[in-house]
Motif scaffolding. Structure first.
Motif, PDB file in Angstrom:
ATOM      1  N   ALA A   4      31.148  58.753  66.660  1.00  0.00           N
ATOM      2  CA  ALA A   4      30.654  58.712  68.094  1.00  0.00           C
ATOM      3  C   ALA A   4      29.957  57.558  68.470  1.00  0.00           C
ATOM      4  O   ALA A   4      30.142  57.125  69.599  1.00  0.00           O
ATOM      5  N   VAL A   5      29.558  56.514  67.364  1.00  0.00           N
ATOM      6  CA  VAL A   5      29.128  55.368  67.803  1.00  0.00           C
ATOM      7  C   VAL A   5      30.099  54.451  68.088  1.00  0.00           C
ATOM      8  O   VAL A   5      30.220  53.601  69.084  1.00  0.00           O
ATOM      9  N   ARG A   6      31.181  54.581  67.269  1.00  0.00           N
ATOM     10  CA  ARG A   6      32.492  53.771  67.551  1.00  0.00           C
ATOM     11  C   ARG A   6      33.165  54.150  68.772  1.00  0.00           C
ATOM     12  O   ARG A   6      33.732  53.222  69.739  1.00  0.00           O
ATOM     13  N   ASN A   7      33.162  55.484  69.094  1.00  0.00           N
ATOM     14  CA  ASN A   7      33.699  55.801  70.239  1.00  0.00           C
ATOM     15  C   ASN A   7      33.205  55.413  71.632  1.00  0.00           C
ATOM     16  O   ASN A   7      33.696  54.751  72.548  1.00  0.00           O
ATOM     17  N   LEU A   8      31.624  55.268  71.765  1.00  0.00           N
ATOM     18  CA  LEU A   8      30.929  54.739  72.750  1.00  0.00           C
ATOM     19  C   LEU A   8      31.011  53.233  72.778  1.00  0.00           C
ATOM     20  O   LEU A   8      31.290  52.996  74.009  1.00  0.00           O
ATOM     21  N   LEU A   9      31.198  52.446  71.493  1.00  0.00           N
ATOM     22  CA  LEU A   9      31.152  51.120  71.635  1.00  0.00           C
ATOM     23  C   LEU A   9      32.603  50.671  72.411  1.00  0.00           C
ATOM     24  O   LEU A   9      32.857  49.704  72.870  1.00  0.00           O
ATOM     25  N   ILE A  52      35.843  43.214  67.412  1.00  0.00           N
ATOM     26  CA  ILE A  52      34.299  43.583  67.527  1.00  0.00           C
ATOM     27  C   ILE A  52      33.783  44.598  67.079  1.00  0.00           C
ATOM     28  O   ILE A  52      32.713  44.580  66.585  1.00  0.00           O
ATOM     29  N   VAL A  53      34.550  45.720  66.945  1.00  0.00           N
ATOM     30  CA  VAL A  53      34.150  46.825  66.399  1.00  0.00           C
ATOM     31  C   VAL A  53      33.921  46.474  64.872  1.00  0.00           C
ATOM     32  O   VAL A  53      32.862  47.167  64.158  1.00  0.00           O
ATOM     33  N   TYR A  54      34.732  45.806  64.319  1.00  0.00           N
ATOM     34  CA  TYR A  54      34.732  45.702  63.029  1.00  0.00           C
ATOM     35  C   TYR A  54      33.401  45.028  62.504  1.00  0.00           C
ATOM     36  O   TYR A  54      32.622  44.980  61.640  1.00  0.00           O
ATOM     37  N   LEU A  55      33.147  43.700  63.323  1.00  0.00           N
ATOM     38  CA  LEU A  55      31.692  42.965  63.264  1.00  0.00           C
ATOM     39  C   LEU A  55      30.454  43.819  63.321  1.00  0.00           C
ATOM     40  O   LEU A  55      29.605  43.629  62.776  1.00  0.00           O
ATOM     41  N   CYS A  56      30.777  44.973  64.359  1.00  0.00           N
ATOM     42  CA  CYS A  56      29.497  45.773  64.653  1.00  0.00           C
ATOM     43  C   CYS A  56      29.324  46.719  63.427  1.00  0.00           C
ATOM     44  O   CYS A  56      28.230  47.008  62.794  1.00  0.00           O
ATOM     45  N   GLU A  57      30.479  47.105  62.755  1.00  0.00           N
ATOM     46  CA  GLU A  57      30.346  47.938  61.498  1.00  0.00           C
ATOM     47  C   GLU A  57      29.624  47.146  60.282  1.00  0.00           C
ATOM     48  O   GLU A  57      29.032  47.769  59.552  1.00  0.00           O
ATOM     49  N   GLU A  58      30.255  45.887  60.223  1.00  0.00           N
ATOM     50  CA  GLU A  58      29.610  44.913  59.257  1.00  0.00           C
ATOM     51  C   GLU A  58      28.302  44.640  59.571  1.00  0.00           C
ATOM     52  O   GLU A  58      27.508  44.787  58.180  1.00  0.00           O
ATOM     53  N   ASN A  59      27.566  44.797  60.567  1.00  0.00           N
ATOM     54  CA  ASN A  59      26.354  44.517  60.633  1.00  0.00           C
ATOM     55  C   ASN A  59      25.399  45.837  60.912  1.00  0.00           C
ATOM     56  O   ASN A  59      24.151  45.954  60.847  1.00  0.00           O
ATOM     57  N   GLY A  60      26.119  46.827  60.492  1.00  0.00           N
ATOM     58  CA  GLY A  60      25.459  48.248  60.363  1.00  0.00           C
ATOM     59  C   GLY A  60      24.777  48.870  61.679  1.00  0.00           C
ATOM     60  O   GLY A  60      23.832  49.739  61.676  1.00  0.00           O
ATOM     61  N   LEU A  61      25.533  48.517  63.049  1.00  0.00           N
ATOM     62  CA  LEU A  61      25.068  48.884  63.984  1.00  0.00           C
ATOM     63  C   LEU A  61      24.743  50.206  64.388  1.00  0.00           C
ATOM     64  O   LEU A  61      25.694  51.064  64.017  1.00  0.00           O
ATOM     65  N   THR A  62      23.823  50.981  65.247  1.00  0.00           N
ATOM     66  CA  THR A  62      23.910  52.275  65.284  1.00  0.00           C
ATOM     67  C   THR A  62      23.757  52.510  66.920  1.00  0.00           C
ATOM     68  O   THR A  62      24.168  51.376  67.719  1.00  0.00           O
ATOM     69  N   MET A  63      23.560  53.751  67.050  1.00  0.00           N
ATOM     70  CA  MET A  63      23.823  54.317  68.584  1.00  0.00           C
ATOM     71  C   MET A  63      22.726  53.431  69.506  1.00  0.00           C
ATOM     72  O   MET A  63      22.878  53.094  70.641  1.00  0.00           O
ATOM     73  N   LYS A  64      21.473  53.253  68.834  1.00  0.00           N
ATOM     74  CA  LYS A  64      20.539  52.717  69.301  1.00  0.00           C
ATOM     75  C   LYS A  64      20.965  50.982  70.060  1.00  0.00           C
ATOM     76  O   LYS A  64      20.835  50.766  71.010  1.00  0.00           O
ATOM     77  N   HIS A  65      21.715  50.180  69.052  1.00  0.00           N
ATOM     78  CA  HIS A  65      22.213  49.123  69.488  1.00  0.00           C
ATOM     79  C   HIS A  65      23.262  49.129  70.539  1.00  0.00           C
ATOM     80  O   HIS A  65      23.413  48.235  71.303  1.00  0.00           O
ATOM     81  N   VAL A  66      24.293  49.901  70.195  1.00  0.00           N
ATOM     82  CA  VAL A  66      25.255  50.081  71.212  1.00  0.00           C
ATOM     83  C   VAL A  66      25.062  50.446  72.582  1.00  0.00           C
ATOM     84  O   VAL A  66      25.584  50.017  73.489  1.00  0.00           O
ATOM     85  N   SER A 119      17.344  60.560  74.830  1.00  0.00           N
ATOM     86  CA  SER A 119      17.350  59.414  74.318  1.00  0.00           C
ATOM     87  C   SER A 119      16.902  58.303  75.538  1.00  0.00           C
ATOM     88  O   SER A 119      17.657  58.326  76.553  1.00  0.00           O
ATOM     89  N   ILE A 120      15.922  57.844  75.499  1.00  0.00           N
ATOM     90  CA  ILE A 120      15.122  57.026  76.410  1.00  0.00           C
ATOM     91  C   ILE A 120      15.078  55.494  76.145  1.00  0.00           C
ATOM     92  O   ILE A 120      14.549  55.290  74.913  1.00  0.00           O
ATOM     93  N   LYS A 121      15.536  54.614  76.828  1.00  0.00           N
ATOM     94  CA  LYS A 121      15.446  53.188  76.797  1.00  0.00           C
ATOM     95  C   LYS A 121      15.169  52.467  77.877  1.00  0.00           C
ATOM     96  O   LYS A 121      15.702  52.682  78.867  1.00  0.00           O
ATOM     97  N   ARG A 133      17.364  53.909  80.782  1.00  0.00           N
ATOM     98  CA  ARG A 133      18.728  54.640  80.468  1.00  0.00           C
ATOM     99  C   ARG A 133      18.435  55.797  79.851  1.00  0.00           C
ATOM    100  O   ARG A 133      17.586  55.957  78.865  1.00  0.00           O
ATOM    101  N   ILE A 134      18.826  56.705  80.288  1.00  0.00           N
ATOM    102  CA  ILE A 134      18.706  58.120  79.696  1.00  0.00           C
ATOM    103  C   ILE A 134      19.802  59.060  79.380  1.00  0.00           C
ATOM    104  O   ILE A 134      20.832  59.196  80.124  1.00  0.00           O
ATOM    105  N   ALA A 135      19.827  59.149  77.890  1.00  0.00           N
ATOM    106  CA  ALA A 135      21.093  60.189  77.707  1.00  0.00           C
ATOM    107  C   ALA A 135      20.457  61.450  77.357  1.00  0.00           C
ATOM    108  O   ALA A 135      19.608  61.598  76.526  1.00  0.00           O
TER     109      ALA A 135
END
Length: 349
Positions: A4-9, A52-66, A119-121, A133-135
Motif C-alpha cells: 500500500a505504501v509502494r502504491n501510494l508512493l 526512487i522507490v528503491y531508495l525509499c525501501e532502503e531507508n525503511g520509509l512508511t506511510m507517514k513519510h510518503v 490519519s491527520i497531518k 491532510r486527512i485520510a
C-alpha cells in the motif's frame, strides 16, 4: 515496503512533473543528499520512479513519510482539485487567541473522537496558513491515503478552504474545525475554483482593487492627428470611463484566476401583464446560467473596458468581487402587491 505504501508512493511520483521532482524531494528531506545526487532525472520516468522507490525501501520509509511527500507537493501546487471556501461564524471571546499548538491538539483530539480510523497531518506553510491532510477510514477499514481531504485555515481569520471532501465526512470535519477554532458554526461561502490561490485571494481581498470614484480621471496625452478634435475627445473620454468602470468592478492588474460563476434563477412563468402562466404550480421554475473562462474576472474586465459589454457593470457580475462569491441565487420578490413583481438578487447561504 508495504504494498500500500509502494502504491501510494508511485501514484504521487506520477503526478509530480519531472521538472519539479528534484525540488520536491529536496523539501521532503527523507532522502540523503548522496541518494538524491545518485538519481538521473534525464532517465525515463518509469526507471526514475523505480530508483526512487528503491531508495525509499532502503531507508525503511512508511506511510507517514510518503503521505508527507504528497502534502508537500499539494502545498506548492494546489490546483489538483476543486477548492471550496467556508466561513466560520459566531466566534467565542477567546477565538482570536487560538495558536498553532492548541489548534493542532484540539483538532486531532476532536476528529479522532468522532471517527476511529483517521490519519491527520498538520503542517504550517511559509505564508502562515495551516495545511491539514486527512485520510479517512471508518470503524471497519483503514484510512484511504489515495483520496485524502485537504483543509487550509488561516489562524485568527474565519476562512477555511477545503478540497476532496465527501458528503459523509463533511459534518465530522466541520464539527472538529468549529471546536478547534472556538467558533459556533461554519457555513458555505459560495465560492469555489480549481486554483486555491484565486479562491483565497478573492475571498480575503488579496489583490489589486479599485474603488468607485465620482472624480473623472485625467485623459492621457496621445500623439494623434484628429480630423475633428471634439469627436476624438469624446471617444477618449468614453474609453477612459469604460476602463475605470471595469477596474472598479473586477480589480486592477493581475486578478484571481477564477474559472466560473453560477447563477440559479428561481422564478415563475409569467404572462404578458405579470400574471402567472402556471397559477396552480407552487414550485418555482429553476434555471442555471454559468459563465466559464480560463480567467473569468480578466475576461469580464476586458469585455467591459473594450466596449463588448454594456457599462456600468451589472451587479450580477460585479458581486463576484464585491462579495467574494461565484455562486448566487436570484429569486422572486412579491411584496409590492399582486401585480407588482421584482427580482431579489441574493447569495445562497
Amino acid at each position: 515496503m508495504d504494498p500500500a505504501v509502494r502504491n501510494l508512493l508511485l501514484r504521487i511520483l506520477r503526478k509530480i512533473p519531472t521538472g519539479k521532482l528534484e525540488e520536491t524531494l529536496t523539501k521532503w528531506t527523507h532522502l540523503s543528499r548522496t541518494q538524491q545526487q545518485s538519481l538521473n532525472y534525464s532517465q525515463s520516468k518509469w526507471i526514475l520512479h523505480e530508483n526512487i522507490v528503491y531508495l525509499c525501501e532502503e531507508n525503511g520509509l512508511t506511510m507517514k513519510h510518503v503521505s508527507e511527500l504528497d502534502m508537500i507537493y499539494c502545498m506548492e501546487n494546489p490546483t489538483s482539485a476543486t477548492w471550496r471556501a467556508c466561513q466560520l461564524t459566531d466566534a467565542e471571546d477567546d477565538a482570536s487567541s487560538v495558536e498553532l499548538i492548541s489548534f493542532k491538539e484540539q483538532f486531532k483530539a476532536h476528529l479522532s473522537e468522532l471517527i476511529r480510523n483517521v490519519s491527520i497531518k498538520i503542517k504550517k506553510h511559509d505564508d502562515e496558513s495551516i495545511w491539514i491532510r486527512i485520510a479517512w477510514g471508518d470503524h471497519f477499514s483503514k484510512p484511504n491515503h489515495l483520496k485524502p481531504t485537504y483543509v487550509v485555515h488561516y489562524l485568527q481569520t474565519p476562512y477555511v478552504f477545503i478540497c476532496n471532501l465527501s458528503s459523509k465526512n463533511k459534518l465530522l470535519l466541520h464539527q472538529a474545525l468549529v471546536l478547534a477554532t472556538k467558533h459556533g458554526s461554519i457555513k458555505d461561502a459560495n465560492l469555489s475554483g480549481r486554483s486555491f490561490h484565486a479562491v483565497r485571494d478573492l475571498l480575503m481581498g488579496h489583490y489589486n482593487k479599485t474603488f468607485p470614484t465620482s472624480h473623472s480621471r485625467p485623459l492621457k496625452e496621445r500623439n494623434l492627428s484628429p480630423t475633428h478634435p471634439n469627436i476624438v475627445k469624446e471617444h477618449i473620454e468614453q474609453a477612459e470611463k469604460r476602463q475605470q468602470l471595469a477596474r472598479e468592478a473586477f480589480g486592477e492588474g493581475t486578478v484571481p484566476k477564477l474559472e466560473r460563476a453560477t447563477y440559479t434563477l428561481e422564478t415563475r412563468f409569467r404572462g404578458g401583464s405579470g400574471i402567472d402562466t402556471f397559477i396552480d404550480s407552487e414550485r418555482p421554475f429553476k434555471t442555471v446560467v454559468t459563465f466559464e473562462s480560463k480567467s473569468l474576472l480578466a475576461s469580464l474586465r476586458h469585455c467591459v473596458s473594450s466596449g463588448m459589454a454594456e457599462s456600468p457593470v451589472s451587479p450580477l457580475l460585479s458581486s463576484i468581487t464585491q462579495k467574494g462569491r461565484n455562486y448566487f441565487v436570484i429569486t422572486d420578490k412579491t411584496n409590492k402587491g399582486p401585480d407588482m413583481t421584482t427580482q431579489s438578487f441574493r447569495s445562497n447561504v
